[in-house]
Design an enzyme around this catalytic site. Structure first.
Site, mmCIF file in Angstrom:
data_model
loop_
_atom_site.group_PDB
_atom_site.id
_atom_site.type_symbol
_atom_site.label_atom_id
_atom_site.label_comp_id
_atom_site.label_asym_id
_atom_site.label_seq_id
_atom_site.Cartn_x
_atom_site.Cartn_y
_atom_site.Cartn_z
ATOM 1 N N ASP A 163 0.800 -0.993 -0.106
ATOM 2 C CA ASP A 163 0.048 0.053 -0.175
ATOM 3 C C ASP A 163 0.976 1.246 0.092
ATOM 4 O O ASP A 163 1.694 1.324 0.641
ATOM 5 C CB ASP A 163 -1.095 -0.011 1.249
ATOM 6 C CG ASP A 163 -1.959 1.052 1.164
ATOM 7 O OD1 ASP A 163 -3.216 0.709 0.937
ATOM 8 O OD2 ASP A 163 -1.734 2.375 1.238
ATOM 9 N N ASN A 189 -12.842 -3.486 2.482
ATOM 10 C CA ASN A 189 -13.931 -2.457 2.506
ATOM 11 C C ASN A 189 -14.682 -2.701 1.179
ATOM 12 O O ASN A 189 -14.198 -2.841 0.039
ATOM 13 C CB ASN A 189 -12.882 -0.929 2.440
ATOM 14 C CG ASN A 189 -12.293 -0.839 3.768
ATOM 15 O OD1 ASN A 189 -12.662 -1.150 4.672
ATOM 16 N ND2 ASN A 189 -11.086 -0.313 3.603
ATOM 17 N N GLU A 217 -12.527 3.086 -1.415
ATOM 18 C CA GLU A 217 -11.890 4.297 -2.002
ATOM 19 C C GLU A 217 -11.662 3.808 -3.559
ATOM 20 O O GLU A 217 -12.102 4.626 -4.489
ATOM 21 C CB GLU A 217 -10.980 4.692 -1.461
ATOM 22 C CG GLU A 217 -11.545 5.452 -0.258
ATOM 23 C CD GLU A 217 -9.877 5.814 0.703
ATOM 24 O OE1 GLU A 217 -8.950 6.123 0.352
ATOM 25 O OE2 GLU A 217 -10.188 6.420 1.841
ATOM 26 N N HIS A 248 -10.015 -5.426 -3.604
ATOM 27 C CA HIS A 248 -8.969 -5.602 -2.904
ATOM 28 C C HIS A 248 -8.828 -6.043 -1.577
ATOM 29 O O HIS A 248 -9.761 -5.611 -0.795
ATOM 30 C CB HIS A 248 -7.712 -4.381 -3.014
ATOM 31 C CG HIS A 248 -8.539 -3.036 -2.593
ATOM 32 N ND1 HIS A 248 -9.589 -2.326 -3.249
ATOM 33 C CD2 HIS A 248 -8.519 -2.409 -1.291
ATOM 34 C CE1 HIS A 248 -9.954 -1.575 -2.551
ATOM 35 N NE2 HIS A 248 -9.343 -1.421 -1.472
HETATM 36 P P1 AMP Z 1 -9.827 1.424 0.251
HETATM 37 O O1 AMP Z 1 -10.234 2.267 1.083
HETATM 38 O O2 AMP Z 1 -10.131 -0.134 0.768
HETATM 39 O O3 AMP Z 1 -10.336 1.450 -1.058
HETATM 40 O O4 AMP Z 1 -8.244 1.198 -0.132
HETATM 41 C C1 AMP Z 1 -7.507 1.826 -1.287
HETATM 42 C C2 AMP Z 1 -6.130 1.603 -0.842
HETATM 43 O O5 AMP Z 1 -5.295 1.966 -1.895
HETATM 44 C C3 AMP Z 1 -5.717 2.735 0.355
HETATM 45 O O6 AMP Z 1 -5.177 2.175 1.455
HETATM 46 C C4 AMP Z 1 -4.473 3.474 -0.370
HETATM 47 O O7 AMP Z 1 -3.434 3.848 0.341
HETATM 48 C C5 AMP Z 1 -4.179 2.330 -1.592
HETATM 49 N N1 AMP Z 1 -3.495 2.969 -2.776
HETATM 50 C C6 AMP Z 1 -4.226 3.942 -3.565
HETATM 51 N N2 AMP Z 1 -3.359 4.249 -4.546
HETATM 52 C C7 AMP Z 1 -2.351 3.220 -4.580
HETATM 53 C C8 AMP Z 1 -1.290 3.102 -5.297
HETATM 54 N N3 AMP Z 1 -0.920 3.950 -6.336
HETATM 55 N N4 AMP Z 1 -0.541 2.141 -4.990
HETATM 56 C C9 AMP Z 1 -0.634 1.277 -3.873
HETATM 57 N N5 AMP Z 1 -1.830 1.577 -2.983
HETATM 58 C C10 AMP Z 1 -2.643 2.697 -3.446
#
Ligand code: AMP
Ligand code: ZN
Length: 116
Positions: free
Chosen positions: A30, A86, A94, A99
């Site tokens: 992440d 999530n 988000e 994932h």
């Molecule tokens: P969620 O809120 O469950 O959708 O988590 C999305 C996750 O993706 C968050 O923890 C972000 O920090 C992570 N994230 C977003 N963009 C990237 C990226 N380019 N590389 C790695 N992680 C990412």
């Protein structure tokens, strides 16, 4: 071709720190870790969220969980870990590509959720 963020990461169009890969899933660190170990495991094929899966997705869902323990151990959380998926607005997802967060490290990760 999907321009979804995680599809682009899977295809290598956006750089990531790879933790694991096989025919069905890709795992990467992440970008904004919440714990010392914070790896995301995603299906290589685009699936929007856990709310969209069907019976045909069982193999990839199983693989995501099956590799979680191996990834956690290899990345520095051999004594256990937490998996978080999530989902949708209520789950405050988000990124719109399914994932699983694998979080851990040397210390317990903290309470699951604030109780109501
Ligand atoms: P969620 O809120 O469950 O959708 O988590 C999305 C996750 O993706 C968050 O923890 C972000 O920090 C992570 N994230 C977003 N963009 C990237 C990226 N380019 N590389 C790695 N992680 C990412
Ligand atoms: Zn995608």
């Amino acid at each position: 071709m999907s321009d979804c963020l995680f599809c682009r990461i899977v295809r290598g169009e956006i750089p990531s720190r790879k933790a694991y890969e096989d025919d069905l899933v890709y795992a990467f660190h992440d970008i904004n870790p919440a714990r010392p170990v914070h790896v995301l495991v995603v299906p290589k094929r685009h699936i929007g969220s856990l709310a969209e899966v069907g019976e045909a997705d069982a193999p990839v869902l199983g693989r995501m969980l099956e590799v979680a323990s191996r990834i956690a151990t290899e990345q520095g959380s051999p004594d256990g870990f937490r998996v978080i998926i999530n989902t949708g607005r209520i789950g405050q997802q988000e990124v719109g590509h399914l994932h699983a967060h694998i979080v851990g490290g040397p210390e317990p990760v903290g309470p699951m959720l604030k109780r109501i």
